[in-house]
Enzyme design. Sequence first.
Site, PDB file in Angstrom:
ATOM      1  N   ALA A 229       0.884  -1.054  -0.204  1.00 12.49           N
ATOM      2  CA  ALA A 229      -0.166  -0.155  -0.325  1.00 12.49           C
ATOM      3  C   ALA A 229       1.144   1.601   0.165  1.00 12.49           C
ATOM      4  O   ALA A 229       1.216   1.486  -0.847  1.00 12.49           O
ATOM      5  CB  ALA A 229      -1.120  -0.395   0.932  1.00 12.49           C
ATOM      6  N   ASP A 254       6.609  -3.483  -0.722  1.00 10.66           N
ATOM      7  CA  ASP A 254       7.014  -3.051  -1.948  1.00 10.66           C
ATOM      8  C   ASP A 254       7.125  -1.335  -1.491  1.00 10.66           C
ATOM      9  O   ASP A 254       7.426  -1.137  -2.724  1.00 10.66           O
ATOM     10  CB  ASP A 254       5.605  -3.149  -3.157  1.00 10.66           C
ATOM     11  CG  ASP A 254       5.578  -2.777  -4.345  1.00 10.66           C
ATOM     12  OD1 ASP A 254       6.829  -2.483  -4.840  1.00 10.66           O
ATOM     13  OD2 ASP A 254       5.065  -1.775  -4.942  1.00 10.66           O
ATOM     14  N   GLU A 259      11.606   5.876   0.647  1.00 11.09           N
ATOM     15  CA  GLU A 259      11.572   6.062  -1.092  1.00 11.09           C
ATOM     16  C   GLU A 259      13.282   6.752  -1.915  1.00 11.09           C
ATOM     17  O   GLU A 259      12.659   7.865  -2.100  1.00 11.09           O
ATOM     18  CB  GLU A 259      10.710   5.354  -1.610  1.00 11.09           C
ATOM     19  CG  GLU A 259       9.432   4.731  -0.987  1.00 11.09           C
ATOM     20  CD  GLU A 259       7.864   3.953  -2.022  1.00 11.09           C
ATOM     21  OE1 GLU A 259       7.852   4.693  -2.854  1.00 11.09           O
ATOM     22  OE2 GLU A 259       7.852   3.339  -0.984  1.00 11.09           O
ATOM     23  N   HIS A 278       8.480  -0.677  -5.130  1.00 10.10           N
ATOM     24  CA  HIS A 278       7.585   0.176  -5.457  1.00 10.10           C
ATOM     25  C   HIS A 278       6.941  -0.455  -6.519  1.00 10.10           C
ATOM     26  O   HIS A 278       6.650   1.007  -7.489  1.00 10.10           O
ATOM     27  CB  HIS A 278       7.224   1.904  -5.304  1.00 10.10           C
ATOM     28  CG  HIS A 278       6.180   2.652  -5.076  1.00 10.10           C
ATOM     29  ND1 HIS A 278       5.934   3.122  -3.978  1.00 10.10           N
ATOM     30  CD2 HIS A 278       4.990   2.107  -5.139  1.00 10.10           C
ATOM     31  CE1 HIS A 278       5.237   3.992  -4.091  1.00 10.10           C
ATOM     32  NE2 HIS A 278       4.825   3.011  -4.344  1.00 10.10           N
TER      33      HIS A 278
HETATM   34  P1  NAD Z   1      -9.346   2.120  -1.889  1.00  9.00           P
HETATM   35  O1  NAD Z   1      -9.985   3.924  -1.625  1.00  9.00           O
HETATM   36  O2  NAD Z   1     -10.140   1.820  -2.696  1.00  9.00           O
HETATM   37  O3  NAD Z   1      -9.308   1.385  -0.547  1.00  9.00           O
HETATM   38  C1  NAD Z   1      -8.964   1.617   0.572  1.00  9.00           C
HETATM   39  C2  NAD Z   1     -10.319   1.044   1.315  1.00  9.00           C
HETATM   40  O4  NAD Z   1      -9.142   1.657   2.865  1.00  9.00           O
HETATM   41  C3  NAD Z   1     -11.473   1.699   1.577  1.00  9.00           C
HETATM   42  O5  NAD Z   1     -12.223   0.667   1.583  1.00  9.00           O
HETATM   43  C4  NAD Z   1     -11.282   2.147   2.637  1.00  9.00           C
HETATM   44  O6  NAD Z   1     -12.749   1.865   3.684  1.00  9.00           O
HETATM   45  C5  NAD Z   1      -9.994   1.616   4.149  1.00  9.00           C
HETATM   46  N1  NAD Z   1      -9.227   2.320   5.274  1.00  9.00           N
HETATM   47  C6  NAD Z   1      -9.560   3.204   5.053  1.00  9.00           C
HETATM   48  N2  NAD Z   1      -8.607   3.756   6.468  1.00  9.00           N
HETATM   49  C7  NAD Z   1      -9.103   2.143   7.097  1.00  9.00           C
HETATM   50  C8  NAD Z   1      -8.786   1.633   8.245  1.00  9.00           C
HETATM   51  N3  NAD Z   1      -8.072   2.825   8.914  1.00  9.00           N
HETATM   52  N4  NAD Z   1      -8.935   0.691   9.049  1.00  9.00           N
HETATM   53  C9  NAD Z   1      -9.504  -0.378   7.272  1.00  9.00           C
HETATM   54  N5  NAD Z   1      -9.717   0.134   6.562  1.00  9.00           N
HETATM   55  C10 NAD Z   1      -9.552   1.244   6.347  1.00  9.00           C
HETATM   56  O7  NAD Z   1      -8.374   2.569  -2.525  1.00  9.00           O
HETATM   57  P2  NAD Z   1      -7.001   1.357  -3.213  1.00  9.00           P
HETATM   58  O8  NAD Z   1      -7.127   2.313  -4.736  1.00  9.00           O
HETATM   59  O9  NAD Z   1      -7.334   0.200  -3.514  1.00  9.00           O
HETATM   60  O10 NAD Z   1      -5.567   2.088  -2.418  1.00  9.00           O
HETATM   61  C11 NAD Z   1      -5.201   1.271  -1.526  1.00  9.00           C
HETATM   62  C12 NAD Z   1      -3.621   1.564  -1.400  1.00  9.00           C
HETATM   63  O11 NAD Z   1      -2.950   0.901  -2.336  1.00  9.00           O
HETATM   64  C13 NAD Z   1      -3.326   2.358  -1.039  1.00  9.00           C
HETATM   65  O12 NAD Z   1      -2.273   3.160  -0.212  1.00  9.00           O
HETATM   66  C14 NAD Z   1      -2.452   3.210  -2.402  1.00  9.00           C
HETATM   67  O13 NAD Z   1      -2.184   3.827  -2.442  1.00  9.00           O
HETATM   68  C15 NAD Z   1      -1.910   2.075  -2.539  1.00  9.00           C
HETATM   69  N6  NAD Z   1      -1.405   1.478  -4.028  1.00  9.00           N
HETATM   70  C16 NAD Z   1      -0.240   1.408  -3.885  1.00  9.00           C
HETATM   71  C17 NAD Z   1       0.638   0.702  -5.167  1.00  9.00           C
HETATM   72  C18 NAD Z   1       1.480  -0.129  -5.515  1.00  9.00           C
HETATM   73  O14 NAD Z   1       2.230   0.476  -6.288  1.00  9.00           O
HETATM   74  N7  NAD Z   1       1.882  -0.449  -4.423  1.00  9.00           N
HETATM   75  C19 NAD Z   1      -0.200   1.119  -6.009  1.00  9.00           C
HETATM   76  C20 NAD Z   1      -1.642   1.720  -6.177  1.00  9.00           C
HETATM   77  C21 NAD Z   1      -1.800   2.282  -4.631  1.00  9.00           C
END
Ligand code: NAD
Length: 527
Positions: A229, A254, A259, A278
């Site tokens: 995440a 990741d 970073e 990442h």
């Molecule tokens: P999203 O907004 O669709 O989903 C996030 C979920 O987390 C939501 O359902 C929300 O209700 C929940 N949430 C928020 N606070 C919370 C808490 N305290 N406890 C439990 N649940 C909680 O986001 P997404 O598009 O699924 O992205 C998820 C993560 O992945 C983000 O951090 C995003 O930045 C990351 N990401 C990483 C990469 C990578 O290259 N590694 C690529 C894309 C996204």
Amino acid sequence: MKVLVSDPIPEEAVLMMKNAGIDVDVRTGLSKEELIEIIPNYDALVVRSGTKVTAEVIEAGKRLKIIGRAGVGVDNIDVGAATQKGIVVANAPGGNSVSTAELAIGMIFSVARKIPQAVSSVKSGKWERKKFMGTELKGKTVGVVGLGRIGFEVAKRLRSLEMNVIAYDPYISESKAREIGVELLPLEEVLRRSDFITIHVPKTRETEKMFSKKEFEMMKDGAYIINCARGGIVDEGALYEALKSGKLAGAALDVYESEPPSMDNPILSLENTVTTPHIGASTREAQISVGLTIAEEIINVSKGLPVRNAVNLPSLDPTVYEKIFPYMILAEKIGKIASARLNKVVRAVKVTYRGAISAYETNYITRSLLMGLLKEVLGPNINLVSCIPVAKERRIKIEESKSESTEYYESLLEVTVEGDDRSITIEGTCFGKEDYRIIKIDKYKVDFIPKGNYIISLHEDKPGVIGRVGTLFGRNNINIAGMIVGRHGGRGGIQLMLLLVDDVPPENVLNQMTELDGILDATYIEL
Ligand code: NAD
């Protein structure tokens, strides 16, 4: 239409625009000065994260109509400056969810079977079959923390591996989880029951260091943790200790707090850690998907069609804007209060516009309300444009109604938000640009400008209660700048107290407040 592409995007996206008759120049690696010099010749700019689209660039882009970001985050674009100039900023959300989900699944296999370590061992001429004894996934419990776009895709896929999938996401609807046969549970239970934990929450105030010493201690001995995440959601120091002591069997990362991670970061020296730079969204398909999404947006603009994924709203007529702007601020603040009082759980929203304001574009005000309700939970993923589709995707019911008549005010905004087991109703009005007021919270009449650090609390109306609160705050050096008691009915009963404080109260002081005789609850809100 002339488009400048200033960061590398897939050839397919460039071709798509050219085939639609658009004149595309791909010029990557431009200096700031070069960009400012050539931008006046273009109607559209397409970037990834490399190009910094500052206010200066936007000012120079006299012909610009759209800035397209082939990706999600728009931190490299001055969205405010673009909005002021009436330039649409569009991004490509969701295009990399599957790729990131697949990386997380890959990470689970990698830690369970020590695949990267085994690869290095064989490549260094060894054949250590005993050393790489692994763990089967079938029948194991995996806890998905954050069941949003990516978490949902991960959970769906893990079910097909015959794993028992549980999840923690207090803000998502049960029905959404049930759709893929996932059980939603409290965090503590997910931590205690899971053999694998995979994190998919955004980075917000609440999720920063969400996984720290306490959470690792609650986890099963020999469990694994995966973070694809954001860095900083896992406390790296505590993770190192948990991995070193053998409490956790392995971790896959990741993302890092900083970073690239420093070579001194002790996690990198651990044998039981799997890591990547990442690369969650780094697949050909994800890049093509976001590239094509942006190309489609540019083509839409060239044809005069609306943009699907704008992150800013088109500028409004200045006289309309002046009228609704204070209501937008008021609505966002109402959203923040409702979200805080309902522990950030939002299931349904009902907003009624009464009086003069009902004749305007109230849609903008409803969007601001949703922003206030969702921002704490979804962090940077939410904006004035995405809030409606995101709320719908999260099964939040939105009801808007209008009535031309009001009793005492020229205009009135009445909002009811339903959480899981309770609801809150807040009313507000505006007397001017800076004079937006909340006038009622549930049955309690109040009158205040929601600006500053507030504590909202319910208390028993009996002598000594307010004094005890004052003493507690005084002892902890927290200055009370203002106080309102929204009394309902006569003496006695349960009443509402609003404290405006100059200093942010630490959590332990708020806890002590709720333990005081006569205090029922206390919520701190920064407005
Ligand atoms: P999203 O907004 O669709 O989903 C996030 C979920 O987390 C939501 O359902 C929300 O209700 C929940 N949430 C928020 N606070 C919370 C808490 N305290 N406890 C439990 N649940 C909680 O986001 P997404 O598009 O699924 O992205 C998820 C993560 O992945 C983000 O951090 C995003 O930045 C990351 N990401 C990483 C990469 C990578 O290259 N590694 C690529 C894309 C996204």
